[in-house]
Motif scaffolding. Structure first.
Motif, PDB file in Angstrom:
ATOM      1  N   ILE A   1       0.814  -1.171  -0.014  1.00  0.00           N
ATOM      2  CA  ILE A   1       0.067   0.115  -0.180  1.00  0.00           C
ATOM      3  C   ILE A   1       0.916   1.219  -0.122  1.00  0.00           C
ATOM      4  CG2 ILE A   1      -1.865  -1.142   1.136  1.00  0.00           C
ATOM      5  CD1 ILE A   1      -1.093  -0.146   3.876  1.00  0.00           C
ATOM      6  N   ASP A   2       0.276   2.185  -0.116  1.00  0.00           N
ATOM      7  CA  ASP A   2       0.856   3.712  -0.167  1.00  0.00           C
ATOM      8  C   ASP A   2       1.932   4.067  -0.882  1.00  0.00           C
ATOM      9  OD1 ASP A   2      -0.785   4.383   2.012  1.00  0.00           O
ATOM     10  OD2 ASP A   2       0.627   3.592   3.748  1.00  0.00           O
ATOM     11  N   GLY A   3       1.736   3.433  -2.058  1.00  0.00           N
ATOM     12  CA  GLY A   3       2.694   3.672  -3.284  1.00  0.00           C
ATOM     13  C   GLY A   3       3.818   2.927  -3.221  1.00  0.00           C
ATOM     14  N   GLY A   4       3.983   1.843  -2.091  1.00  0.00           N
ATOM     15  CA  GLY A   4       5.117   1.009  -2.152  1.00  0.00           C
ATOM     16  C   GLY A   4       5.651   0.193  -3.550  1.00  0.00           C
ATOM     17  N   GLN A   5       4.567   0.139  -4.188  1.00  0.00           N
ATOM     18  CA  GLN A   5       4.769  -0.759  -5.491  1.00  0.00           C
ATOM     19  C   GLN A   5       5.611  -0.451  -6.280  1.00  0.00           C
ATOM     20  OE1 GLN A   5       1.942   0.954  -4.725  1.00  0.00           O
ATOM     21  NE2 GLN A   5       0.396  -0.266  -4.323  1.00  0.00           N
ATOM     22  N   VAL A   6       6.195   1.013  -6.179  1.00  0.00           N
ATOM     23  CA  VAL A   6       6.955   1.699  -7.127  1.00  0.00           C
ATOM     24  C   VAL A   6       8.500   0.726  -6.758  1.00  0.00           C
ATOM     25  CG1 VAL A   6       8.794   3.478  -7.497  1.00  0.00           C
ATOM     26  CG2 VAL A   6       6.290   3.747  -7.401  1.00  0.00           C
ATOM     27  N   ASP A   7       8.750   0.291  -5.511  1.00  0.00           N
ATOM     28  CA  ASP A   7       9.692  -0.502  -5.250  1.00  0.00           C
ATOM     29  C   ASP A   7       9.671  -2.076  -5.379  1.00  0.00           C
ATOM     30  OD1 ASP A   7      11.726   1.655  -4.319  1.00  0.00           O
ATOM     31  OD2 ASP A   7      10.601   1.761  -2.726  1.00  0.00           O
ATOM     32  N   SER A   8       8.510  -2.356  -4.848  1.00  0.00           N
ATOM     33  CA  SER A   8       8.309  -3.850  -4.533  1.00  0.00           C
ATOM     34  C   SER A   8       7.822  -4.567  -5.964  1.00  0.00           C
ATOM     35  CB  SER A   8       6.867  -4.211  -3.701  1.00  0.00           C
ATOM     36  OG  SER A   8       5.690  -3.569  -4.383  1.00  0.00           O
ATOM     37  N   LYS A   9       7.578  -3.674  -7.117  1.00  0.00           N
ATOM     38  CA  LYS A   9       7.437  -4.426  -8.570  1.00  0.00           C
ATOM     39  C   LYS A   9       8.838  -4.981  -9.125  1.00  0.00           C
ATOM     40  CE  LYS A   9       7.531  -0.249 -11.340  1.00  0.00           C
ATOM     41  NZ  LYS A   9       6.867   0.570 -12.003  1.00  0.00           N
ATOM     42  N   LEU A  10       9.857  -4.076  -8.422  1.00  0.00           N
ATOM     43  CA  LEU A  10      11.147  -4.567  -8.993  1.00  0.00           C
ATOM     44  C   LEU A  10      11.915  -6.082  -7.995  1.00  0.00           C
ATOM     45  CD1 LEU A  10      12.631  -1.205  -9.650  1.00  0.00           C
ATOM     46  CD2 LEU A  10      11.608  -2.812 -11.271  1.00  0.00           C
ATOM     47  N   TRP A  11      11.248  -6.231  -7.119  1.00  0.00           N
ATOM     48  CA  TRP A  11      11.782  -7.141  -6.131  1.00  0.00           C
ATOM     49  C   TRP A  11      11.510  -8.577  -6.686  1.00  0.00           C
ATOM     50  CZ3 TRP A  11       9.237  -6.075  -0.794  1.00  0.00           C
ATOM     51  CH2 TRP A  11       9.924  -4.833   0.057  1.00  0.00           C
ATOM     52  N   LEU A  12      12.507  -9.684  -6.162  1.00  0.00           N
ATOM     53  CA  LEU A  12      12.499 -10.847  -7.078  1.00  0.00           C
ATOM     54  C   LEU A  12      11.802 -11.929  -6.133  1.00  0.00           C
ATOM     55  CD1 LEU A  12      16.006 -10.746  -8.165  1.00  0.00           C
ATOM     56  CD2 LEU A  12      14.071  -9.988  -9.474  1.00  0.00           C
ATOM     57  N   GLU A  13      11.375 -13.023  -6.685  1.00  0.00           N
ATOM     58  CA  GLU A  13      11.059 -14.226  -5.981  1.00  0.00           C
ATOM     59  C   GLU A  13      12.095 -14.533  -5.206  1.00  0.00           C
ATOM     60  OE1 GLU A  13       8.952 -16.541  -8.568  1.00  0.00           O
ATOM     61  OE2 GLU A  13       7.226 -15.172  -8.699  1.00  0.00           O
ATOM     62  N   VAL A  14      12.185 -15.242  -4.048  1.00  0.00           N
ATOM     63  CA  VAL A  14      13.222 -15.846  -3.098  1.00  0.00           C
ATOM     64  C   VAL A  14      13.944 -14.517  -2.674  1.00  0.00           C
ATOM     65  CG1 VAL A  14      13.647 -17.835  -4.407  1.00  0.00           C
ATOM     66  CG2 VAL A  14      15.088 -15.786  -4.881  1.00  0.00           C
ATOM     67  N   ASP A  15      13.765 -13.283  -2.526  1.00  0.00           N
ATOM     68  CA  ASP A  15      14.218 -12.088  -1.825  1.00  0.00           C
ATOM     69  C   ASP A  15      13.852 -12.562  -0.456  1.00  0.00           C
ATOM     70  OD1 ASP A  15      15.461 -10.971  -3.981  1.00  0.00           O
ATOM     71  OD2 ASP A  15      14.364  -9.299  -4.019  1.00  0.00           O
ATOM     72  N   ASP A  16      14.919 -12.347   0.718  1.00  0.00           N
ATOM     73  CA  ASP A  16      14.600 -12.491   1.871  1.00  0.00           C
ATOM     74  C   ASP A  16      14.048 -10.939   2.456  1.00  0.00           C
ATOM     75  OD1 ASP A  16      15.719 -14.724   2.282  1.00  0.00           O
ATOM     76  OD2 ASP A  16      17.581 -14.017   2.102  1.00  0.00           O
ATOM     77  N   VAL A  17      12.968 -11.230   3.367  1.00  0.00           N
ATOM     78  CA  VAL A  17      12.239  -9.976   3.841  1.00  0.00           C
ATOM     79  C   VAL A  17      11.905 -10.158   5.320  1.00  0.00           C
ATOM     80  CG1 VAL A  17      11.132  -9.524   1.654  1.00  0.00           C
ATOM     81  CG2 VAL A  17       9.909 -10.943   3.466  1.00  0.00           C
ATOM     82  N   LEU A  18      11.761  -8.776   5.955  1.00  0.00           N
ATOM     83  CA  LEU A  18      11.500  -9.166   7.430  1.00  0.00           C
ATOM     84  C   LEU A  18      10.079  -8.341   7.587  1.00  0.00           C
ATOM     85  CD1 LEU A  18      14.384  -6.961   9.003  1.00  0.00           C
ATOM     86  CD2 LEU A  18      14.035  -9.772   9.203  1.00  0.00           C
ATOM     87  N   LEU A  19       9.408  -9.015   8.158  1.00  0.00           N
ATOM     88  CA  LEU A  19       7.790  -8.535   8.647  1.00  0.00           C
ATOM     89  C   LEU A  19       7.728  -7.664   9.827  1.00  0.00           C
ATOM     90  CD1 LEU A  19       5.799 -11.395   7.536  1.00  0.00           C
ATOM     91  CD2 LEU A  19       5.973  -9.376   6.294  1.00  0.00           C
ATOM     92  N   CYS A  20       7.603  -6.411  10.031  1.00  0.00           N
ATOM     93  CA  CYS A  20       7.410  -5.876  11.190  1.00  0.00           C
ATOM     94  C   CYS A  20       6.105  -5.424  11.732  1.00  0.00           C
ATOM     95  CB  CYS A  20       8.215  -4.412  10.860  1.00  0.00           C
ATOM     96  SG  CYS A  20       9.821  -4.610  10.170  1.00  0.00           S
ATOM     97  N   ASP A  21       6.062  -5.197  12.986  1.00  0.00           N
ATOM     98  CA  ASP A  21       4.870  -5.163  13.793  1.00  0.00           C
ATOM     99  C   ASP A  21       3.819  -3.904  13.188  1.00  0.00           C
ATOM    100  OD1 ASP A  21       5.276  -7.387  15.308  1.00  0.00           O
ATOM    101  OD2 ASP A  21       6.287  -6.162  16.702  1.00  0.00           O
ATOM    102  N   ASP A  22       4.835  -2.799  12.624  1.00  0.00           N
ATOM    103  CA  ASP A  22       4.108  -1.484  12.218  1.00  0.00           C
ATOM    104  C   ASP A  22       3.547  -1.579  10.878  1.00  0.00           C
ATOM    105  OD1 ASP A  22       6.558  -1.505  10.622  1.00  0.00           O
ATOM    106  OD2 ASP A  22       7.357   0.179  11.527  1.00  0.00           O
TER     107      ASP A  22
END
Length: 90
Positions: A48-69
């Motif tokens: 959400i909030d326009g983050g797709q500009v970055d996430s559309k370039l992310w790759l499958e198998v990229d490591d991510v953290l999920l945060c409480d916020d």
């Protein structure tokens, strides 16, 4: 052996720590425009909030953290952050 230990120690010293974030996740699938991300545990997240500009370039198998916020941090992509909301649990 000592060189390897020093390299590992240096990585931990410069790696940022994120309070309230859960590690051990990676992107299993995502749609082309980066709006929907499915993680290895089967959970589905909407960017959400326009983050797709970055996430559309992310790759499958990229490591991510999920945060409480409501932040997803891609540690494979220089710690890029996007706001997300959970759509379903796996």
């Amino acid at each position: 052996m000592i060189r390897k230990f020093l390299w590992i120690a240096a990585v931990f010293l410069v790696a940022p720590a994120y309070a309230g974030c859960e590690s051990g996740h990676w992107i299993q699938t995502k749609n082309d425009d980066g709006t929907l991300i499915t993680l290895e545990d089967g959970s589905v997240w909407r960017v959400i909030d326009g983050g797709q500009v970055d996430s559309k370039l992310w790759l499958e198998v990229d490591d991510v953290l999920l945060c409480d916020d409501g932040t997803m941090i891609n540690t494979s992509e220089q710690n890029e952050q996007v706001s997300v909301e959970l759509l379903s649990r796996g």
